[in-house]
Scaffold this motif. Structure first.
Motif, PDB file in Angstrom:
ATOM      1  N   VAL A  77      22.842   3.862   8.159  1.00  0.00           N
ATOM      2  CA  VAL A  77      21.998   3.307   8.819  1.00  0.00           C
ATOM      3  C   VAL A  77      20.781   4.261   9.026  1.00  0.00           C
ATOM      4  O   VAL A  77      19.713   3.743   8.522  1.00  0.00           O
ATOM      5  CB  VAL A  77      22.412   3.023  10.255  1.00  0.00           C
ATOM      6  N   THR A  78      20.952   5.590   8.920  1.00  0.00           N
ATOM      7  CA  THR A  78      19.999   6.530   8.567  1.00  0.00           C
ATOM      8  C   THR A  78      19.515   6.518   7.278  1.00  0.00           C
ATOM      9  O   THR A  78      18.134   6.234   7.323  1.00  0.00           O
ATOM     10  CB  THR A  78      20.413   8.028   8.877  1.00  0.00           C
ATOM     11  N   VAL A  79      19.941   6.431   6.380  1.00  0.00           N
ATOM     12  CA  VAL A  79      19.683   6.230   5.011  1.00  0.00           C
ATOM     13  C   VAL A  79      18.753   4.846   4.829  1.00  0.00           C
ATOM     14  O   VAL A  79      17.666   5.115   4.054  1.00  0.00           O
ATOM     15  CB  VAL A  79      20.739   6.555   3.992  1.00  0.00           C
ATOM     16  N   LEU A  80      19.218   4.015   5.182  1.00  0.00           N
ATOM     17  CA  LEU A  80      18.670   2.564   5.030  1.00  0.00           C
ATOM     18  C   LEU A  80      17.267   2.572   6.070  1.00  0.00           C
ATOM     19  O   LEU A  80      16.163   2.220   5.180  1.00  0.00           O
ATOM     20  CB  LEU A  80      19.338   1.228   5.596  1.00  0.00           C
ATOM     21  N   PHE A  81      17.113   3.309   7.172  1.00  0.00           N
ATOM     22  CA  PHE A  81      15.815   3.442   7.786  1.00  0.00           C
ATOM     23  C   PHE A  81      14.880   4.216   7.038  1.00  0.00           C
ATOM     24  O   PHE A  81      13.869   3.839   6.816  1.00  0.00           O
ATOM     25  CB  PHE A  81      16.200   4.105   9.219  1.00  0.00           C
ATOM     26  N   GLY A  82      15.448   5.388   6.582  1.00  0.00           N
ATOM     27  CA  GLY A  82      14.461   6.393   5.755  1.00  0.00           C
ATOM     28  C   GLY A  82      14.099   5.488   4.570  1.00  0.00           C
ATOM     29  O   GLY A  82      12.757   5.678   4.161  1.00  0.00           O
ATOM     30  N   LEU A  83      14.860   4.701   3.856  1.00  0.00           N
ATOM     31  CA  LEU A  83      14.252   3.980   2.634  1.00  0.00           C
ATOM     32  C   LEU A  83      13.245   2.948   3.103  1.00  0.00           C
ATOM     33  O   LEU A  83      12.084   2.671   2.342  1.00  0.00           O
ATOM     34  CB  LEU A  83      15.478   3.307   1.945  1.00  0.00           C
ATOM     35  N   SER A  84      13.678   2.148   3.991  1.00  0.00           N
ATOM     36  CA  SER A  84      12.799   0.978   4.474  1.00  0.00           C
ATOM     37  C   SER A  84      11.319   1.717   4.778  1.00  0.00           C
ATOM     38  O   SER A  84      10.330   1.424   4.616  1.00  0.00           O
ATOM     39  CB  SER A  84      13.062   0.406   5.766  1.00  0.00           C
ATOM     40  N   ALA A  85      11.246   3.007   5.777  1.00  0.00           N
ATOM     41  CA  ALA A  85       9.982   3.763   6.059  1.00  0.00           C
ATOM     42  C   ALA A  85       9.379   4.075   4.524  1.00  0.00           C
ATOM     43  O   ALA A  85       8.089   4.081   4.765  1.00  0.00           O
ATOM     44  CB  ALA A  85      10.465   4.834   7.110  1.00  0.00           C
ATOM     45  N   PHE A  86      10.274   4.854   3.879  1.00  0.00           N
ATOM     46  CA  PHE A  86       9.697   5.134   2.610  1.00  0.00           C
ATOM     47  C   PHE A  86       8.906   4.046   1.788  1.00  0.00           C
ATOM     48  O   PHE A  86       7.781   4.395   1.382  1.00  0.00           O
ATOM     49  CB  PHE A  86      10.650   5.750   1.717  1.00  0.00           C
ATOM     50  N   PHE A  87       9.597   2.837   1.711  1.00  0.00           N
ATOM     51  CA  PHE A  87       8.920   1.732   0.880  1.00  0.00           C
ATOM     52  C   PHE A  87       7.732   1.361   1.478  1.00  0.00           C
ATOM     53  O   PHE A  87       6.656   0.950   1.140  1.00  0.00           O
ATOM     54  CB  PHE A  87       9.872   0.676   0.819  1.00  0.00           C
ATOM     55  N   LEU A  88       7.759   1.385   2.893  1.00  0.00           N
ATOM     56  CA  LEU A  88       6.600   0.897   3.715  1.00  0.00           C
ATOM     57  C   LEU A  88       5.376   1.678   3.707  1.00  0.00           C
ATOM     58  O   LEU A  88       4.332   1.414   3.426  1.00  0.00           O
ATOM     59  CB  LEU A  88       6.830   0.458   5.132  1.00  0.00           C
ATOM     60  N   PHE A  89       5.544   3.076   3.897  1.00  0.00           N
ATOM     61  CA  PHE A  89       4.480   3.843   4.049  1.00  0.00           C
ATOM     62  C   PHE A  89       4.001   4.839   2.843  1.00  0.00           C
ATOM     63  O   PHE A  89       3.166   5.069   2.664  1.00  0.00           O
ATOM     64  CB  PHE A  89       4.846   5.136   5.204  1.00  0.00           C
ATOM     65  N   PHE A  90       4.964   4.859   2.087  1.00  0.00           N
ATOM     66  CA  PHE A  90       4.496   5.643   0.577  1.00  0.00           C
ATOM     67  C   PHE A  90       4.470   4.946  -0.329  1.00  0.00           C
ATOM     68  O   PHE A  90       3.537   5.092  -1.156  1.00  0.00           O
ATOM     69  CB  PHE A  90       5.574   6.856   0.461  1.00  0.00           C
ATOM     70  N   LYS A  91       5.471   3.664  -0.760  1.00  0.00           N
ATOM     71  CA  LYS A  91       5.139   2.985  -1.831  1.00  0.00           C
ATOM     72  C   LYS A  91       4.427   1.722  -1.437  1.00  0.00           C
ATOM     73  O   LYS A  91       3.873   1.136  -2.442  1.00  0.00           O
ATOM     74  CB  LYS A  91       6.617   2.505  -2.338  1.00  0.00           C
ATOM     75  N   LYS A  92       4.149   1.611  -0.333  1.00  0.00           N
ATOM     76  CA  LYS A  92       3.365   0.341   0.230  1.00  0.00           C
ATOM     77  C   LYS A  92       3.717  -0.835  -0.472  1.00  0.00           C
ATOM     78  O   LYS A  92       3.150  -1.575  -0.467  1.00  0.00           O
ATOM     79  CB  LYS A  92       2.074   0.509  -0.226  1.00  0.00           C
ATOM     80  N   ASP A  93       5.345  -1.049  -0.399  1.00  0.00           N
ATOM     81  CA  ASP A  93       5.958  -2.260  -1.027  1.00  0.00           C
ATOM     82  C   ASP A  93       6.810  -2.994   0.257  1.00  0.00           C
ATOM     83  O   ASP A  93       7.661  -2.459   0.641  1.00  0.00           O
ATOM     84  CB  ASP A  93       7.128  -1.791  -1.947  1.00  0.00           C
ATOM     85  N   VAL A  94       5.953  -3.915   0.926  1.00  0.00           N
ATOM     86  CA  VAL A  94       6.385  -4.465   2.112  1.00  0.00           C
ATOM     87  C   VAL A  94       7.780  -5.447   1.783  1.00  0.00           C
ATOM     88  O   VAL A  94       8.643  -5.274   2.665  1.00  0.00           O
ATOM     89  CB  VAL A  94       5.327  -5.476   2.657  1.00  0.00           C
ATOM     90  N   VAL A  95       7.934  -5.982   0.692  1.00  0.00           N
ATOM     91  CA  VAL A  95       9.161  -6.576   0.356  1.00  0.00           C
ATOM     92  C   VAL A  95      10.356  -5.946   0.326  1.00  0.00           C
ATOM     93  O   VAL A  95      11.377  -6.058   0.984  1.00  0.00           O
ATOM     94  CB  VAL A  95       9.060  -7.425  -0.691  1.00  0.00           C
ATOM     95  N   LYS A  96      10.304  -4.615  -0.493  1.00  0.00           N
ATOM     96  CA  LYS A  96      11.496  -3.861  -0.520  1.00  0.00           C
ATOM     97  C   LYS A  96      11.670  -3.187   1.102  1.00  0.00           C
ATOM     98  O   LYS A  96      12.938  -2.947   1.237  1.00  0.00           O
ATOM     99  CB  LYS A  96      11.103  -2.620  -1.419  1.00  0.00           C
ATOM    100  N   SER A  97      10.616  -2.687   1.689  1.00  0.00           N
ATOM    101  CA  SER A  97      10.832  -1.975   2.902  1.00  0.00           C
ATOM    102  C   SER A  97      11.491  -3.075   3.903  1.00  0.00           C
ATOM    103  O   SER A  97      12.378  -2.863   4.667  1.00  0.00           O
ATOM    104  CB  SER A  97       9.379  -1.954   3.486  1.00  0.00           C
TER     105      SER A  97
END
Length: 179
Positions: A77-97
């Motif tokens: 859960v923690t890793v998936l949360f981190g990935l979602s935040a990473f895609f949203l805030f750093f990669k700006k990829d809303v779909v992947k997030s």
């Protein structure tokens, strides 16, 4: 001007609270187990809590929370949360997030179901009093329903938020085109 994915930021904010609560519970788990163990020595507390069986069930429940399976589920859960935040805030990829957020919600749901199943088994093992057993099993049924409702609610918000976001981007791109 690109539309901001506010829906996903809010959902990740809510998930942050849940994740921090889970981490705090894990950190405090040894203290809680120690306190519950001390309760067994006080007859007044034992009677107020429903007997030694109830106290032993609580201790076993907190000990299970530190099991390898419980820790692995929390790590996923923690890793998936981190990935979602990473895609949203750093990669700006809303779909992947959004998709990693949905995967995280599914992992939380599975974790909740496993916890309910383990709790039911422990209750059947520890509690000899039928009334206490029925009470715990009914509480777990309520928690199961609550888990399903929260899973469906947050997943639906994420899914339809993504669809709305994508439609807004398409409309924005269409408005900017010269025919």
């Amino acid at each position: 001007m690109k539309k901001k994915p506010v829906f996903l930021s809010v959902l990740l904010g809510i998930s942050t609270l849940g994740l921090l609560s889970n981490i705090y519970g894990f950190i405090q788990r040894p203290n809680v187990i120690k306190t519950w163990t001390e309760f067994r020595n006080d007859e007044t507390i034992v009677q107020q809590l429903g007997g030694v069986e109830t106290i032993n069930l609580q201790i076993a429940t907190f000990e299970w929370a530190g099991s390898p399976l419980a820790l692995a589920m929390t790590a996923v859960v923690t890793v998936l949360f981190g990935l979602s935040a990473f895609f949203l805030f750093f990669k700006k990829d809303v779909v992947k997030s959004t998709y990693t957020y949905l995967a995280m919600r599914l992992a939380v749901f599975i974790s909740g179901v496993v916890s309910i199943m383990v709790s039911n088994q422990m209750a059947r093992s520890f509690l000899k009093n039928k009334d206490q057993l029925v009470g715990v099993l009914n509480a777990n049924k309520f928690f199961a329903i609550f888990t399903v409702v929260i899973f469906l609610l947050l997943s639906t918000i994420a899914y339809f938020g993504l669809r709305r976001y994508q439609k807004a981007l398409e409309a924005e791109d269409f408005d900017g085109e010269v025919l």
